[in-house]
Design a protein around this motif. Structure first.
Motif, short mmCIF file in Angstrom:
data_model
loop_
_atom_site.label_atom_id
_atom_site.label_comp_id
_atom_site.label_asym_id
_atom_site.label_seq_id
_atom_site.Cartn_x
_atom_site.Cartn_y
_atom_site.Cartn_z
N UNK A 78 0.68 -1.30 -0.11
CA UNK A 78 0.00 0.02 -0.08
C UNK A 78 0.72 1.42 -0.27
N UNK A 79 1.83 1.17 0.83
CA UNK A 79 2.92 2.34 0.93
C UNK A 79 3.40 2.78 -0.51
N UNK A 80 3.82 1.43 -1.27
CA UNK A 80 4.56 1.81 -2.47
C UNK A 80 3.47 2.19 -3.39
N UNK A 81 2.23 1.63 -3.17
CA UNK A 81 1.15 2.13 -4.41
C UNK A 81 0.86 3.53 -4.10
N UNK A 82 0.94 4.02 -2.69
CA UNK A 82 1.01 5.63 -2.71
C UNK A 82 2.01 6.21 -3.08
N UNK A 83 3.11 5.74 -3.46
CA UNK A 83 4.08 6.35 -4.22
C UNK A 83 5.57 6.81 -3.45
N UNK A 84 5.49 5.74 -2.42
CA UNK A 84 6.82 5.99 -1.40
C UNK A 84 7.98 5.93 -2.15
N UNK A 85 8.10 5.05 -3.05
CA UNK A 85 9.48 4.89 -3.79
C UNK A 85 9.53 6.07 -4.91
N UNK A 86 8.63 6.12 -5.72
CA UNK A 86 8.47 6.97 -6.71
C UNK A 86 8.83 8.25 -6.21
N UNK A 125 19.98 -1.55 -0.69
CA UNK A 125 20.01 -2.43 0.74
C UNK A 125 18.84 -2.89 1.14
N UNK A 126 17.77 -2.02 0.83
CA UNK A 126 16.46 -2.06 1.61
C UNK A 126 15.68 -3.68 0.91
N UNK A 127 16.56 -3.84 -0.24
CA UNK A 127 15.71 -5.20 -1.12
C UNK A 127 15.85 -6.48 0.20
N UNK A 128 17.44 -6.46 0.85
CA UNK A 128 17.45 -7.43 1.70
C UNK A 128 16.20 -7.74 2.63
N UNK A 129 15.55 -6.83 3.23
CA UNK A 129 14.27 -7.06 3.80
C UNK A 129 13.00 -7.14 2.80
N UNK A 130 13.05 -6.32 1.85
CA UNK A 130 11.95 -6.10 0.77
C UNK A 130 11.56 -7.81 0.22
N UNK A 131 12.97 -8.39 -0.04
CA UNK A 131 12.80 -9.61 -0.64
C UNK A 131 12.01 -10.46 0.51
N UNK A 142 8.14 1.27 9.51
CA UNK A 142 7.57 2.44 8.62
C UNK A 142 8.68 2.87 7.55
N UNK A 143 9.69 1.38 7.23
CA UNK A 143 10.35 1.83 6.21
C UNK A 143 9.95 1.27 4.82
N UNK A 144 10.20 2.31 4.03
CA UNK A 144 9.68 1.85 2.52
C UNK A 144 10.80 1.06 2.25
N UNK A 145 10.45 0.11 1.21
CA UNK A 145 11.53 -0.67 0.63
C UNK A 145 11.27 -1.32 -0.65
N UNK A 146 12.52 -1.67 -1.21
CA UNK A 146 12.30 -2.35 -2.71
C UNK A 146 11.92 -3.77 -2.68
N UNK A 147 10.98 -4.06 -3.24
CA UNK A 147 10.45 -5.45 -3.14
C UNK A 147 10.71 -6.46 -4.18
#
Ligand SMILES: Nc1nc2c(ncn2[C@@H]2O[C@H](COP(=O)(O)OP(=O)(O)OP(=O)(O)O)[C@@H](O)[C@H]2O)c(=O)[nH]1
Ligand SMILES: [Mg+2]
Length: 459
Positions: free
Chosen positions: A151-159, A211-217, A388-393
């Protein structure tokens, strides 16, 4: 799916899952959506009011009344796809739903392909590619935490985080380009230093996202956790406790479990594929030996092994044998049956290689919360999922970021080594392209096709 193909035709699909339910939804998108729905309702198209649920009788192919439906019209551009969208909520019988859909097709709609509604939203500029992927992740989420991240990513956190980085890069390019045009005035060393510094900031931010992908994965894909140990240690009892169901057979006889049993559960927001296996020992009949082989194989492929020990008998050779079979994989020691005995120690070498140790009782439930905490902190790098971390998934997103980073580092190298500004500028532009691929601006068509074909129909 050829993306160049006209999006001027009107598509239709059932948006709710197959099967019976209280309500099912048929969705139309495209310039003729309103006209087609109006024809099915025997209305004039003008009768639709924007974003109002309106009741009407929908008719089948040969004009027979099918169902009383609730129609909602979302005029373009304020709709999911950016086009005219019409949603028809009918009673959730497969017969009714198919009838409504077939009528729409007979009236001129085309059956939508998987993800085609979201593809239209993307092509229409309503969302970027990261958000489109988030739509799919949200639909597929199995834990509330996964849903929250999507949901956070849909709201555009990474973008949103990428936007200022891109602006910096564009700014740096325009500085470099200006000096390329006026060859006589080379960039001053201080100016080079300043530009390199700005690129350095972007580099640090991109590295953080990679780096966030380590958690995101882990959040996105989940992990496989195997219960292993010697017979009768209580693996199946722990399995049943964790999945909250009498799923596995439990008996006082060693060698009860033969086949591997699997369940997916939510451990602190992480989807865990939990596998109960046969107790590891030598001997036993043919069936048990097969089970033990399987148990060892599952353990060797696990992200984490829960090495269950029997508190009643304490550490002994049987535990050591099971431990030897699972070494090589990350494991934690679970001392079971704490209700019977609490004074025993884990053998030194077993404890030394483990990522932690927890005392539990599958009988009373003691220690089960600690076990869940331990599993979550071990499988998520950095000790448990941050709230509350945004991450690459996705691997795709990470690969784009890495490609961007590679270009950025080359650009910085060119600046530092005093090469012509053209080199640096060229690499920064390539870096921007890689970032554009991430958000979908410059993503090749075959990759887009692959992404959207992994969606479900009607989304
Ligand atoms: N008192 C006590 N008994 C337990 C506990 N956990 C399991 N048991 C008992 O230990 C016996 C073996 O339990 P299982 O869960 O079948 O053990 P397992 O490790 O799956 O055994 P195998 O499938 O044979 O490898 C059963 O009689 C259980 O009731 C516990 O925490 N406390
Ligand atoms: Mg068992």
């Amino acid at each position: 799916m050829a993306l160049s193909e006209s999006h001027e035709d009107t598509i239709a699909a059932v948006a709710t899952p197959p099967g019976r339910g209280a309500v099912s939804l048929v969705r139309l998108s495209g310039p003729r959506a309103r006209e087609i729905a109006a024809a099915g309702l025997h209305w004039t198209p003008e009768r639709f009011l924007p974003r109002r649920a309106q009741l009407g009788l929908f008719h089948g192919n040969s004009g027979e009344p099918l169902d009383r439906v609730l129609a909602t019209f979302f005029p373009e551009p304020n709709s999911y796809t950016g086009q005219d969208v019409l949603e028809l909520s009918c009673h959730g019988s497969p017969v009714v739903v198919v009838g409504v859909l077939e009528a729409c097709v007979a009236l001129g709609a085309r059956l939508a392909r998987p993800g085609e509604f979201t593809l239209r939203a993307f092509l229409g500029g309503k969302i970027d590619l990261i958000q489109a992927e988030a739509v799919r992740d949200l639909v597929e989420s199995q834990t509330t935490y996964q849903a929250e991240v999507a949901r956070r990513q849909l709201e555009g956190s990474l973008s949103a985080a990428l936007r200022p980085l891109k602006e910096t890069l564009v700014d740096v390019v325009s500085h470099l380009e200006t000096t390329v045009e006026f060859v006589e005035d080379d960039v001053e060393p201080e100016e080079r230093y300043r530009l390199d510094e700005r690129l350095g900031e972007v580099e640090a931010a991109l590295e953080e996202w990679v780096r966030s992908y380590r958690v995101g994965r882990v959040v996105h894909d989940g992990v496989t956790v195997v219960l292993a140990g010697r017979p009768n240690a209580g693996k199946s009892s722990i399995f049943n406790h964790l999945v909250n169901e009498e799923r596995a057979i439990v008996t006082p006889l060693p060698g009860t479990t033969r086949d591997a049993l699997r369940e997916v559960l939510d451990v602190r927001g992480i989807p865990v594929r939990l596998i109960d296996t046969a107790g590891i020992r030598v001997g036993g009949d043919l069936v048990e030996r097969k089970g033990v082989e399987r148990s060892i194989r599952e353990s060797r492929e696990a992200d984490l092994v829960l090495l269950v020990q029997d508190g009643e008998s304490g550490a002994e050779e049987g535990d050591r044998r099971a431990w030897r079979e699972v070494t090589g994989r990350p494991y934690v020691v679970v001392q079971n049956k704490s209700d019977l005995r609490r004074d025993w120690r884990v053998a030194e070498e077993i404890g030394a290689g483990s990522l932690g140790c927890v005392r539990v009782s599958a009988l009373t439930g003691e220690g089960m919360e600690e076990l869940a905490d331990l599993v979550a902190s071990v499988v998520v790098p950095g000790g448990g999922p941050g709230r509350d971390r945004a991450m690459v998934t996705s691997l795709r997103q990470k690969a784009c970021l890495e490609a961007a980073l590679k270009r950025l580092r080359k650009a910085r190298g060119a600046l530092v080594e005093g090469l012509s500004e053209e080199f640096a500028s060229y690499e920064v532009v390539r870096c921007l392209e890689a970032m554009g691929e991430l958000t979908g601006e410059t993503t090749p068509e075959d990759i887009l096709n692959r992404i959207f074909s992994s969606f479900c129909i009607g989304k």
